[in-house]
Design a protein around this motif. Structure first.
Motif, mmCIF file in Angstrom:
data_model
loop_
_atom_site.group_PDB
_atom_site.id
_atom_site.type_symbol
_atom_site.label_atom_id
_atom_site.label_comp_id
_atom_site.label_asym_id
_atom_site.label_seq_id
_atom_site.Cartn_x
_atom_site.Cartn_y
_atom_site.Cartn_z
ATOM 1 N N GLN A 1 0.766 -1.305 -0.069
ATOM 2 C CA GLN A 1 -0.004 0.125 -0.030
ATOM 3 C C GLN A 1 0.940 1.160 -0.136
ATOM 4 N N PHE A 2 1.782 1.235 0.944
ATOM 5 C CA PHE A 2 2.968 2.196 0.715
ATOM 6 C C PHE A 2 3.675 2.631 -0.560
ATOM 7 N N ASP A 3 4.035 1.591 -1.075
ATOM 8 C CA ASP A 3 4.555 1.765 -2.389
ATOM 9 C C ASP A 3 3.686 2.131 -3.583
ATOM 10 N N ARG A 4 2.474 1.796 -3.467
ATOM 11 C CA ARG A 4 1.192 2.254 -4.463
ATOM 12 C C ARG A 4 1.228 3.817 -4.275
ATOM 13 N N ALA A 5 1.196 4.070 -2.773
ATOM 14 C CA ALA A 5 1.049 5.533 -2.696
ATOM 15 C C ALA A 5 2.232 6.459 -3.151
ATOM 16 N N LEU A 6 3.235 5.971 -2.868
ATOM 17 C CA LEU A 6 4.578 6.691 -3.222
ATOM 18 C C LEU A 6 4.787 6.769 -4.793
ATOM 19 N N ALA A 7 4.432 5.691 -5.461
ATOM 20 C CA ALA A 7 4.472 5.691 -7.051
ATOM 21 C C ALA A 7 3.487 6.504 -7.731
ATOM 22 N N ALA A 8 2.351 6.854 -6.744
ATOM 23 C CA ALA A 8 1.336 7.665 -7.231
ATOM 24 C C ALA A 8 1.553 8.993 -6.932
ATOM 25 N N PHE A 9 2.352 9.595 -6.020
ATOM 26 C CA PHE A 9 2.896 10.855 -5.760
ATOM 27 C C PHE A 9 3.960 11.282 -6.908
ATOM 28 N N ARG A 10 4.732 10.241 -7.004
ATOM 29 C CA ARG A 10 5.841 10.435 -8.026
ATOM 30 C C ARG A 10 5.347 10.797 -9.492
ATOM 31 N N ALA A 11 3.885 9.976 -9.866
ATOM 32 C CA ALA A 11 3.442 10.148 -10.905
ATOM 33 C C ALA A 11 2.667 11.478 -11.002
ATOM 34 N N GLY A 12 2.530 12.043 -9.932
ATOM 35 C CA GLY A 12 1.519 13.368 -9.765
ATOM 36 C C GLY A 12 0.079 13.069 -9.567
ATOM 37 N N ASP A 13 -0.145 11.930 -9.230
ATOM 38 C CA ASP A 13 -1.442 11.525 -8.652
ATOM 39 C C ASP A 13 -1.824 11.371 -7.387
ATOM 40 N N PRO A 14 -3.177 11.696 -6.662
ATOM 41 C CA PRO A 14 -3.543 11.834 -5.584
ATOM 42 C C PRO A 14 -3.297 10.397 -4.865
ATOM 43 N N VAL A 15 -3.259 10.633 -3.466
ATOM 44 C CA VAL A 15 -3.552 9.568 -2.599
ATOM 45 C C VAL A 15 -4.421 9.638 -1.721
ATOM 46 N N LEU A 16 -5.035 8.781 -0.840
ATOM 47 C CA LEU A 16 -6.026 8.989 0.316
ATOM 48 C C LEU A 16 -5.183 8.630 1.485
ATOM 49 N N ILE A 17 -5.177 9.393 2.538
ATOM 50 C CA ILE A 17 -4.361 9.410 3.714
ATOM 51 C C ILE A 17 -5.461 9.545 5.104
ATOM 52 N N HIS A 18 -5.427 8.425 5.630
ATOM 53 C CA HIS A 18 -6.040 8.352 6.902
ATOM 54 C C HIS A 18 -5.497 8.593 8.059
ATOM 55 N N ASP A 19 -5.478 9.813 8.977
ATOM 56 C CA ASP A 19 -4.501 9.948 9.951
ATOM 57 C C ASP A 19 -4.513 9.050 10.924
ATOM 58 N N PHE A 20 -5.363 9.219 12.082
ATOM 59 C CA PHE A 20 -5.272 8.316 13.196
ATOM 60 C C PHE A 20 -6.801 8.121 13.980
ATOM 61 N N ALA A 21 -7.227 7.188 14.051
ATOM 62 C CA ALA A 21 -8.353 7.104 14.955
ATOM 63 C C ALA A 21 -8.671 8.020 16.294
ATOM 64 N N ASP A 22 -7.659 8.396 16.914
ATOM 65 C CA ASP A 22 -7.422 8.925 18.316
ATOM 66 C C ASP A 22 -6.914 10.431 17.980
ATOM 67 N N ARG A 23 -6.804 10.620 16.616
ATOM 68 C CA ARG A 23 -6.530 12.133 16.218
ATOM 69 C C ARG A 23 -7.621 12.663 15.499
ATOM 70 N N GLU A 24 -7.595 13.269 14.523
ATOM 71 C CA GLU A 24 -8.739 13.784 13.606
ATOM 72 C C GLU A 24 -9.602 12.637 13.240
ATOM 73 N N GLY A 25 -9.197 11.398 12.936
ATOM 74 C CA GLY A 25 -9.991 10.292 12.258
ATOM 75 C C GLY A 25 -10.592 10.663 10.999
ATOM 76 N N GLU A 26 -10.055 11.478 10.254
ATOM 77 C CA GLU A 26 -10.319 11.620 9.093
ATOM 78 C C GLU A 26 -9.343 11.232 7.922
ATOM 79 N N THR A 27 -10.097 10.872 6.756
ATOM 80 C CA THR A 27 -9.115 10.726 5.467
ATOM 81 C C THR A 27 -9.327 11.891 4.638
ATOM 82 N N ASP A 28 -8.137 12.330 4.167
ATOM 83 C CA ASP A 28 -7.716 13.380 3.277
ATOM 84 C C ASP A 28 -7.250 12.877 1.873
ATOM 85 N N ILE A 29 -7.979 13.386 1.022
ATOM 86 C CA ILE A 29 -7.353 13.380 -0.411
ATOM 87 C C ILE A 29 -6.225 14.309 -0.623
ATOM 88 N N VAL A 30 -5.087 13.870 -1.054
ATOM 89 C CA VAL A 30 -3.856 14.489 -1.080
ATOM 90 C C VAL A 30 -3.074 14.661 -2.345
#
Length: 225
Positions: A8-37
């Protein structure tokens, strides 16, 4: 990190290198949100429209601490002289990362998809130049950008993930690993029916349906710290 998490990390890194977005969920005990980045330099008007329609949160651009310091960007609560500024009492962090909201000076109202994409990509070019050592300071920034505006700037923590593990730092750390400019766009994914943050299960389903990689914040911290 398990084999699945590493993939999953490799896919996210490859997407960023290609200029594409990723979805990042922070932490359930923090914001508990998923951002498109997104890597900021790759953002198009269609990407801004996607964030409006598919995400629905606030479109923000995070800059590294070094870039923010070079152009003398304040934290917003330090710049606003009003009793409402500061003393945040945030349940998930010590302080807000918000800096100035800006528009590029060649935009009109600044809110259209085209205008926001222009502001975002020009900010990315500025960040890339500053990161490369170009002599660019507050006066040069003011010649290109005006405030208030419609792209909300965020200041990354100086040590990134060693100091803070918000979406600001998670995105900037991923950009650094991918060789991208120290500027990323983040937008919270919201649930159309409840109005709450999109659940991790729903975010994973969106990722499956659209092909956008999904990664947990703890996996990014483990891989990038």
């Amino acid at each position: 990190m398990s084999r699945k998490q590493a993939a999953q990390f490799d896919r996210a890194l490859a997407a960023f290198r290609a200029g594409d977005p990723v979805l990042i969920h922070d932490f359930a005990d923090r914001e508990g949100e998923t951002d498109i980045v997104y890597p900021a330099e790759a953002v198009t008007p269609a990407d801004v429209a996607r964030m409006r329609n598919d995400a629905g949160g606030l479109v923000c651009l995070a800059l590294s601490d070094a870039v923010a310091r070079a152009v003398d960007l304040p934290f917003l609560d330090d710049a606003v002289d009003h009793p409402a500024a500061g003393d945040h009492d945030l349940g998930y962090d010590d302080r807000s990362s918000f800096s100035l909201p800006v528009n590029h000076r060649d935009t009109y109202t600044g809110i259209t998809d085209e205008d926001r994409a222009r502001t975002i990509t020009e900010l990315a070019s500025m960040a890339d130049a500053v990161d490369a050592g170009v002599d660019y300071g507050p006066e040069e920034f003011a010649a290109e950008f005006r405030s208030p505006g419609h792209v909300h700037l965020l200041r990354g923590a100086p040590g990134l993930l060693a100091d803070r593990v918000g979406h600001t730092e998670l995105g900037l750390a991923l950009a650094a690993e991918a060789g991208r400019a120290p500027a990323v766009v983040v937008c919270e994914m919201l649930d159309d029916e409840s109005g709450a943050a999109l659940s991790p299960d729903a975010a994973r389903e969106y990722a499956r349906r659209t092909g956008v990689p999904y990664v947990e914040g703890e996996e990014l911290v483990e891989a990038l710290s």
